[in-house]
Each structure stands twice: as C-alpha cells, then as structure tokens.
Design a protein around this motif. Sequence first.
Motif, PDB file in Angstrom:
ATOM      1  N   ALA A  31       0.903  -1.388   0.098  1.00 46.08           N
ATOM      2  CA  ALA A  31       0.097  -0.219  -0.215  1.00 46.08           C
ATOM      3  C   ALA A  31       0.657   1.064  -0.141  1.00 46.08           C
ATOM      4  CB  ALA A  31      -0.517   0.163   1.073  1.00 46.08           C
ATOM      5  N   SER A  32       1.694   1.149   0.787  1.00 52.18           N
ATOM      6  CA  SER A  32       2.736   2.393   0.738  1.00 52.18           C
ATOM      7  C   SER A  32       3.282   2.800  -0.866  1.00 52.18           C
ATOM      8  CB  SER A  32       3.788   1.835   1.927  1.00 52.18           C
ATOM      9  OG  SER A  32       4.604   0.964   1.553  1.00 52.18           O
ATOM     10  N   LEU A  33       3.280   2.195  -0.944  1.00 50.20           N
ATOM     11  CA  LEU A  33       4.135   2.145  -2.672  1.00 50.20           C
ATOM     12  C   LEU A  33       3.167   2.163  -3.410  1.00 50.20           C
ATOM     13  CD1 LEU A  33       6.840  -0.719  -2.682  1.00 50.20           C
ATOM     14  CD2 LEU A  33       6.906   1.855  -2.478  1.00 50.20           C
ATOM     15  N   GLY A  34       1.582   2.832  -3.361  1.00 50.15           N
ATOM     16  CA  GLY A  34       0.743   2.822  -4.159  1.00 50.15           C
ATOM     17  C   GLY A  34      -0.149   1.520  -5.237  1.00 50.15           C
ATOM     18  N   ILE A  35      -0.140   0.315  -4.287  1.00 54.70           N
ATOM     19  CA  ILE A  35      -0.264  -1.374  -4.731  1.00 54.70           C
ATOM     20  C   ILE A  35      -1.781  -1.185  -3.720  1.00 54.70           C
ATOM     21  CG2 ILE A  35       0.490  -3.519  -4.868  1.00 54.70           C
ATOM     22  CD1 ILE A  35       2.894  -2.928  -5.133  1.00 54.70           C
ATOM     23  N   ALA A  36      -3.244  -1.854  -5.100  1.00 51.95           N
ATOM     24  CA  ALA A  36      -4.124  -1.688  -4.220  1.00 51.95           C
ATOM     25  C   ALA A  36      -4.665  -3.085  -4.359  1.00 51.95           C
ATOM     26  CB  ALA A  36      -4.578  -0.604  -5.149  1.00 51.95           C
ATOM     27  N   ALA A  37      -3.357  -3.993  -5.372  1.00 55.47           N
ATOM     28  CA  ALA A  37      -4.275  -5.482  -5.337  1.00 55.47           C
ATOM     29  C   ALA A  37      -3.048  -6.340  -5.903  1.00 55.47           C
ATOM     30  CB  ALA A  37      -5.507  -5.331  -5.935  1.00 55.47           C
ATOM     31  N   VAL A  38      -3.338  -7.196  -5.114  1.00 55.91           N
ATOM     32  CA  VAL A  38      -1.337  -8.866  -5.224  1.00 55.91           C
ATOM     33  C   VAL A  38      -2.574  -9.390  -5.337  1.00 55.91           C
ATOM     34  CG1 VAL A  38      -0.249  -7.266  -3.589  1.00 55.91           C
ATOM     35  CG2 VAL A  38      -1.411  -9.065  -2.478  1.00 55.91           C
ATOM     36  N   HIS A  39      -1.641 -10.461  -6.911  1.00 58.48           N
ATOM     37  CA  HIS A  39      -2.252 -11.639  -7.196  1.00 58.48           C
ATOM     38  C   HIS A  39      -1.154 -12.963  -5.984  1.00 58.48           C
ATOM     39  CE1 HIS A  39      -3.815 -10.339 -10.753  1.00 58.48           C
ATOM     40  NE2 HIS A  39      -4.488  -9.080  -9.883  1.00 58.48           N
ATOM     41  N   GLU A  40      -1.935 -13.565  -5.399  1.00 58.17           N
ATOM     42  CA  GLU A  40      -1.498 -14.302  -4.601  1.00 58.17           C
ATOM     43  C   GLU A  40      -0.564 -15.468  -5.170  1.00 58.17           C
ATOM     44  OE1 GLU A  40       1.050 -16.543  -0.704  1.00 58.17           O
ATOM     45  OE2 GLU A  40       0.634 -14.253  -1.413  1.00 58.17           O
ATOM     46  N   CYS A  41       0.224 -15.843  -5.604  1.00 52.66           N
ATOM     47  CA  CYS A  41       0.714 -17.102  -5.905  1.00 52.66           C
ATOM     48  C   CYS A  41       1.292 -18.573  -5.041  1.00 52.66           C
ATOM     49  CB  CYS A  41       1.448 -17.431  -6.994  1.00 52.66           C
ATOM     50  SG  CYS A  41       0.770 -15.908  -8.311  1.00 52.66           S
ATOM     51  N   ALA A  42       0.054 -18.973  -4.416  1.00 51.49           N
ATOM     52  CA  ALA A  42       0.204 -20.028  -3.128  1.00 51.49           C
ATOM     53  C   ALA A  42      -0.110 -21.570  -4.043  1.00 51.49           C
ATOM     54  CB  ALA A  42      -1.225 -19.461  -2.233  1.00 51.49           C
ATOM     55  N   GLY A  43       0.704 -22.310  -2.781  1.00 53.49           N
ATOM     56  CA  GLY A  43       0.320 -23.836  -3.084  1.00 53.49           C
ATOM     57  C   GLY A  43       0.692 -24.874  -2.334  1.00 53.49           C
ATOM     58  N   PRO A  44       0.666 -25.900  -2.711  1.00 54.59           N
ATOM     59  CA  PRO A  44       1.113 -26.756  -1.514  1.00 54.59           C
ATOM     60  C   PRO A  44       2.818 -27.074  -2.056  1.00 54.59           C
ATOM     61  CG  PRO A  44       0.148 -28.529  -3.963  1.00 54.59           C
ATOM     62  CD  PRO A  44      -0.371 -26.384  -3.718  1.00 54.59           C
ATOM     63  N   ASP A  45       3.124 -26.798  -2.995  1.00 49.05           N
ATOM     64  CA  ASP A  45       4.746 -26.462  -3.043  1.00 49.05           C
ATOM     65  C   ASP A  45       5.150 -24.908  -3.029  1.00 49.05           C
ATOM     66  OD1 ASP A  45       5.302 -28.983  -3.499  1.00 49.05           O
ATOM     67  OD2 ASP A  45       4.536 -28.537  -5.881  1.00 49.05           O
ATOM     68  N   ILE A  46       4.361 -24.142  -2.107  1.00 50.96           N
ATOM     69  CA  ILE A  46       4.765 -22.809  -1.835  1.00 50.96           C
ATOM     70  C   ILE A  46       4.667 -22.504  -0.495  1.00 50.96           C
ATOM     71  CG2 ILE A  46       4.386 -20.631  -1.821  1.00 50.96           C
ATOM     72  CD1 ILE A  46       5.734 -21.811  -4.489  1.00 50.96           C
ATOM     73  N   SER A  47       3.625 -23.127   0.102  1.00 52.03           N
ATOM     74  CA  SER A  47       2.953 -22.472   1.337  1.00 52.03           C
ATOM     75  C   SER A  47       2.464 -23.376   1.968  1.00 52.03           C
ATOM     76  CB  SER A  47       2.757 -21.105   2.081  1.00 52.03           C
ATOM     77  OG  SER A  47       1.305 -21.014   0.315  1.00 52.03           O
ATOM     78  N   SER A  48       1.019 -23.085   2.574  1.00 50.64           N
ATOM     79  CA  SER A  48      -0.561 -24.363   3.032  1.00 50.64           C
ATOM     80  C   SER A  48      -1.638 -23.584   2.585  1.00 50.64           C
ATOM     81  CB  SER A  48       0.099 -24.445   4.251  1.00 50.64           C
ATOM     82  OG  SER A  48      -0.364 -23.134   4.749  1.00 50.64           O
ATOM     83  N   ARG A  90     -14.243 -23.396  -5.493  1.00 55.71           N
ATOM     84  CA  ARG A  90     -15.394 -22.168  -4.628  1.00 55.71           C
ATOM     85  C   ARG A  90     -14.649 -22.556  -3.155  1.00 55.71           C
ATOM     86  NH1 ARG A  90     -18.635 -23.782  -8.124  1.00 55.71           N
ATOM     87  NH2 ARG A  90     -18.609 -26.465  -7.521  1.00 55.71           N
ATOM     88  N   ASP A  91     -14.056 -23.710  -2.780  1.00 55.02           N
ATOM     89  CA  ASP A  91     -14.400 -23.792  -1.023  1.00 55.02           C
ATOM     90  C   ASP A  91     -12.931 -23.006  -0.550  1.00 55.02           C
ATOM     91  OD1 ASP A  91     -14.010 -25.029   1.069  1.00 55.02           O
ATOM     92  OD2 ASP A  91     -11.873 -26.009   1.144  1.00 55.02           O
ATOM     93  N   LEU A  92     -11.655 -22.442  -1.254  1.00 57.70           N
ATOM     94  CA  LEU A  92     -10.486 -22.180  -0.888  1.00 57.70           C
ATOM     95  C   LEU A  92     -10.933 -20.672  -0.752  1.00 57.70           C
ATOM     96  CD1 LEU A  92      -7.616 -24.695  -2.878  1.00 57.70           C
ATOM     97  CD2 LEU A  92      -7.947 -23.864  -0.218  1.00 57.70           C
ATOM     98  N   GLY A  93     -11.689 -19.618  -2.017  1.00 54.78           N
ATOM     99  CA  GLY A  93     -11.885 -18.815  -2.030  1.00 54.78           C
ATOM    100  C   GLY A  93     -11.151 -17.788  -3.179  1.00 54.78           C
ATOM    101  N   ALA A  94     -10.486 -18.945  -4.077  1.00 56.83           N
ATOM    102  CA  ALA A  94      -9.678 -18.625  -4.912  1.00 56.83           C
ATOM    103  C   ALA A  94     -10.024 -18.662  -6.163  1.00 56.83           C
ATOM    104  CB  ALA A  94      -8.546 -19.898  -5.539  1.00 56.83           C
ATOM    105  N   ARG A  95      -9.631 -17.945  -7.268  1.00 56.27           N
ATOM    106  CA  ARG A  95      -9.369 -17.071  -8.553  1.00 56.27           C
ATOM    107  C   ARG A  95      -9.673 -18.053  -9.407  1.00 56.27           C
ATOM    108  NH1 ARG A  95     -10.725 -16.673 -13.091  1.00 56.27           N
ATOM    109  NH2 ARG A  95     -11.344 -14.677 -13.812  1.00 56.27           N
ATOM    110  N   GLY A  96      -8.389 -18.577  -9.081  1.00 53.63           N
ATOM    111  CA  GLY A  96      -8.159 -20.426 -10.948  1.00 53.63           C
ATOM    112  C   GLY A  96      -7.165 -21.470  -9.509  1.00 53.63           C
ATOM    113  N   LEU A  97      -6.818 -21.952 -10.448  1.00 53.63           N
ATOM    114  CA  LEU A  97      -5.604 -22.713 -10.119  1.00 53.63           C
ATOM    115  C   LEU A  97      -4.447 -22.738 -11.220  1.00 53.63           C
ATOM    116  CD1 LEU A  97      -8.032 -26.338  -9.930  1.00 53.63           C
ATOM    117  CD2 LEU A  97      -6.977 -25.142  -7.820  1.00 53.63           C
ATOM    118  N   GLY A  98      -3.677 -21.953 -10.190  1.00 55.43           N
ATOM    119  CA  GLY A  98      -2.461 -22.077 -10.975  1.00 55.43           C
ATOM    120  C   GLY A  98      -1.513 -20.804 -10.376  1.00 55.43           C
ATOM    121  N   GLY A  99      -1.175 -19.805 -10.593  1.00 58.45           N
ATOM    122  CA  GLY A  99       0.241 -19.373 -10.091  1.00 58.45           C
ATOM    123  C   GLY A  99       1.227 -20.292 -10.055  1.00 58.45           C
ATOM    124  N   ASP A 100       1.758 -20.561  -8.922  1.00 58.05           N
ATOM    125  CA  ASP A 100       2.854 -21.516  -9.267  1.00 58.05           C
ATOM    126  C   ASP A 100       3.079 -22.891  -9.278  1.00 58.05           C
ATOM    127  OD1 ASP A 100       5.102 -19.189  -9.294  1.00 58.05           O
ATOM    128  OD2 ASP A 100       5.701 -19.292  -7.188  1.00 58.05           O
TER     129      ASP A 100
END
Length: 584
Positions: A226-243, A290-300
């Motif tokens: 937010a301090s850099l003028g960013i109003a949205a981020v695309h979080e690229c999560a997944g079982p090989d990244i986090s939980s 739907r259960d995850l509240g995700a936009r899609g199956l992708g990212g990383d």
Amino acid sequence: MEARPSQNPTATPTAARNRPAAAARTVLLRGGTVHSPADPFATALVVEDGTVAWVGAEGAADAHAGAVDAVVDLRGRLVTPAFVDAHVHTTMTGLSLTGLDLTGCDSAADLLDRLARHARATTPGTILVGHGWDDSRWTRPGLPTAADLDRVTGGAPVLLTRVDAHSALASTALLRLAPEAADLPGHGAGGLLTAAAHHAARRAVEGALTAAQRAEAQRAALARAASLGIAAVHECAGPDISSEEDLRALLELAAGQGGEEGRALPEVVAYWGETAGALGTASAVGERVRDLGARGLGGDLFVDGSLGSRTAALRTPYSDPGCLRGHRGTFHLTPEAIAEHLRLCTEAGVQAGFHAIGDAAVDAVLDGLEETAERLGLPAVRALRHRVEHAELLDDSAVARCAALGVVLSVQPAFDAAWGAPGGMYERRLGAERAARMNPFAALLRAGVPLAFGSDAPVTPLGPWETVRAAAFHHRPEHRISARAAFSAHTRGGHRAVGDDLAGVLVPGAPAHLAVWRAGELVVQAPDARVAGWSTDPRSGTPGLPDVHPDAALPDCVATLVAGRPAHVAADAAEFAEAWGLGG
C-alpha cells in the motif's frame, strides 16, 4: 468472501473480492493532475461509495464542492490508478521484510557474517529465515555448508532462500524439521536444497510459524504494498509454496478491516497451484476453487524451475561451465498432466495457470492449451484467459501461439533489470544469443498478448515504478515498450488478468483504486522518438506520466485508496485520513 468459478469467472470484478466496505463518504480531490482517459486535462475527481463518481476540470469541481462530505486539496500532486502486483508471495515477502535480508551479499563469508549478527539479535529457538543471496554475483565462488550455518548460529534452525526462491541453504536443525527432504530430489551435499527437497523445507518453515507470526508477516507485506501505491496483489500460493492455512489466513485478513488505525488493506486475488488431475473431475475443480476462495488453479504450479538455480526447462542445454554437460533444467509436470489440468479447468470454467520460464516449459504449456482447444473449442480456452507466470524465454513462434490462444502472461520486468545486463546471469546461463531473446515485451504487445506486471516478491522487491522503468528501459532496446504501455500493464493489466475490464482506469463507475503521488515533471516516454514527440503535443490529449529514466527520481506515494478507502497515508498528508474520518 465470494468466488464464482463455475459459470463465467471472467465476469467477476476485482472490486467484488476481498474488498473492505467502502466508507459512506463522498470526497472531492481537487487541485492536482488526474491521469484519466475520461479527460486528459482533468485536475479533480469525486470518490463516492468506493467508486469514481466524476472526473473533470477545476472549474467544474466547484459544482461538486458543496455536495460532498470532504474536500482534499491535492496541492498539485498526481492522481493515477493504483498498481496491481500480479505475482506475489505475501507471507514470504513479509518474512523477508521483517527477517534477514541477504540482498547484496558478495560472498559466503559475507552471508555468514550477516547471519551471525542476525542470530545474536534474535530470540533463541526462533527459526532464522533469510532471503536474497545471489551467488551469480559473488566475487568469490563457493556456498556455505550446513555445518557453517550451524557454527555461526549455535545450531539454530536456518533456511536462507536464494534470490530466485528456487533453492535454499538449510542448517542441520532445519533439516530435522523436514526429514523427508533427505529422500527427495534436490537434496544436495552441504545443505543446498532445490526442487522437491526445497519445497519440503519451505513447508516446514511455514508450518512452524505461529498465527501471530504469520499475521505480522502478512500485514507487513500488504502495508508495504500500500505504501508503494499498490491496491491489489495476486497471491500465487500452492502446496509446494505454503499451505492452505496460510492462504485462508491471508484472505481472511484482506477481507476484514485489517489495516492499522482502520485503514484498508490491498485486495488479495488468490491462485492455488494444485493440479486439476489430483482432483479428478471438473466439478471437483470448481468446488475446490470455491472452497479456497481462489480465482483459479495456477500461479506457481511449477512446470519448471528458475534460470538462476539452473532448473528452468530449456530446449537446448545450459551454456555455463558450472552446469553439468547436457543439462536442460527440470520438468516438474509431464505433458499429460499439463493437458489434463487445462482440460479439467476449462470444463469447470476455472482459470488455469502455470509457472513456466524456459522455452521448453513454455512449449509444453502451449502444447497443452492447443490440445485443450482441439477438444473443447478455442473460444472456451480464450474466454478463461489462462495464465503463464514469468514466461521469460520466448521466440516469435511462442509469441504468436500465446496470442492465438488468448493467454495472459504475468511477467516481471525487474528480472531483466537484475539479471539481463551484458555479462549478467542470463548471458552466463544461456549464452549471448539466447539471452538476447529474454523478456520480449515489445514483441508480445505487438502480437496482442495481454501482459500483467508483477514483482514475484520476495524474488525482486515490491516496486511498481521500478518495474515500469525496467520495461521502458529493457537492456535490449528492441524489447522496450513505452512507459505508458508499461504503466497500463501494471495497473489495468492486473485487473484484466482476473477478468475485470472496468478497474484500473479512473473513469466514472470504476472502482476507486487510486494512488496520489509527489512527482516531478510529467512526460511521455516511448521507444520511438516520433511517437513520443506527437504524444507530448497537447493536441494529442495523451496524459503524461512521471519520468522513469534510470537517472530520474521516481515518485513518492502520498496516499493509496483501495475501493475508495485509504490504505496508506504519508506522514505529511494527514488530510487524506481526516477526509475519511480515520486516525492520523
């Protein structure tokens, strides 16, 4: 939190997801410069109920002044659409901001010295997390071993991720937290981890975080954005990244009134890197999203790794002497798994995506898309705007195929700024000829390939103006694009990538995601001097932008609004907080 993946997810506006409730206040911002296609000479705008209600000139602003709850004098500042960072790892970014920064280390000795100082300042028993070392820049080759990490930290658990986040150094105690890593591919001598072994170690660190530590890291990352003028981020999560726990906690934080002193937080659009084949059916894919509240199956969702770690999948072998003869990188998914993922996601109406950097990896994704188009029809594939993250090494054929298939590329211009210079990491890994093809932004735009810019933070820091600069001043002149095109890819492009064609511009009816800047002279920068010359003529009506030349000072963010509510207010701009009745 609502997700609509099954029917027409491209119609789900960004503003409908994870948005803090807009304050019931109408505010007039006036006396500045407003970057808007609705009026290239606008100096004012009205924000009402989270949207842009009016944009226009100063004279017309008088008519609105008596009908609003508050008036903010911009004092000549610039108002633009806020940025979208289209590829972020929020918790890891927060841990990097609050943990050990290894950027700029020039040797193993320097790394160990920084680690030792950090360990002395940290509560005993805490996992020590660091990020940013880049041995391709070291003056003295050679990596520290697990024994070295043990020695300088007194045996603490330590994980130090390389700048590309595709390999890491682990201490003995950390490896004990992830015992399965010893039997996985990528477990190297001396504590260096890549591939599946690295993923296991990252999961162990993430699993050891307390809820408070996770929340602190996520807040730190979003506040920095937010301090850099960013109003949205695309979080690229997944079982090989986090939980899943990490992703759900992030979405819950972003959906609430989670900012300091009642401020908003940037919106979070989530992607989960799980293969659709593991779920079995299209209906299961839709339910999972739907259960995850995700936009899609992708990212990383990894097809390959990175060039820095020599795991990006290439058509021909790596060129540098530090690599085994004939080595072409690593494939994490088979062609069959890629095609199955795309088919099931398309049948479910869910946006799919992959991490693919090398030319062979990009080929595999495009092959899978073409196979899906043959089975389900090209319109069905194009409608979902399937994504490829990074997609750095492309030739003319790959560019044309991306355009034909309607692929959105989520790309990171800062990679070229970091590693694309003559003699840099790209050239050392690939040789001069292949390195010259890296990140061909101009060719992609000419072909009509939609681009969404991001940072891949913490791989490169959050820094949207630095990203615009990197694209406009690519190391290869033939790949440069105008600052205006780069700015659009980092604002409107991020919204379009998730199916929102309204957000990202300041026009009446659009979500009030905007940033206010302290900037110098506004200019028009384009690779072609003739285009730039016409665009600066007032008759063209082309809005200017801050100078992003490498020698120029970049703008400072004064305030960021997310859906019409302040997410960031600089110390010398308390009038923005006051206008919305927030704390100073």
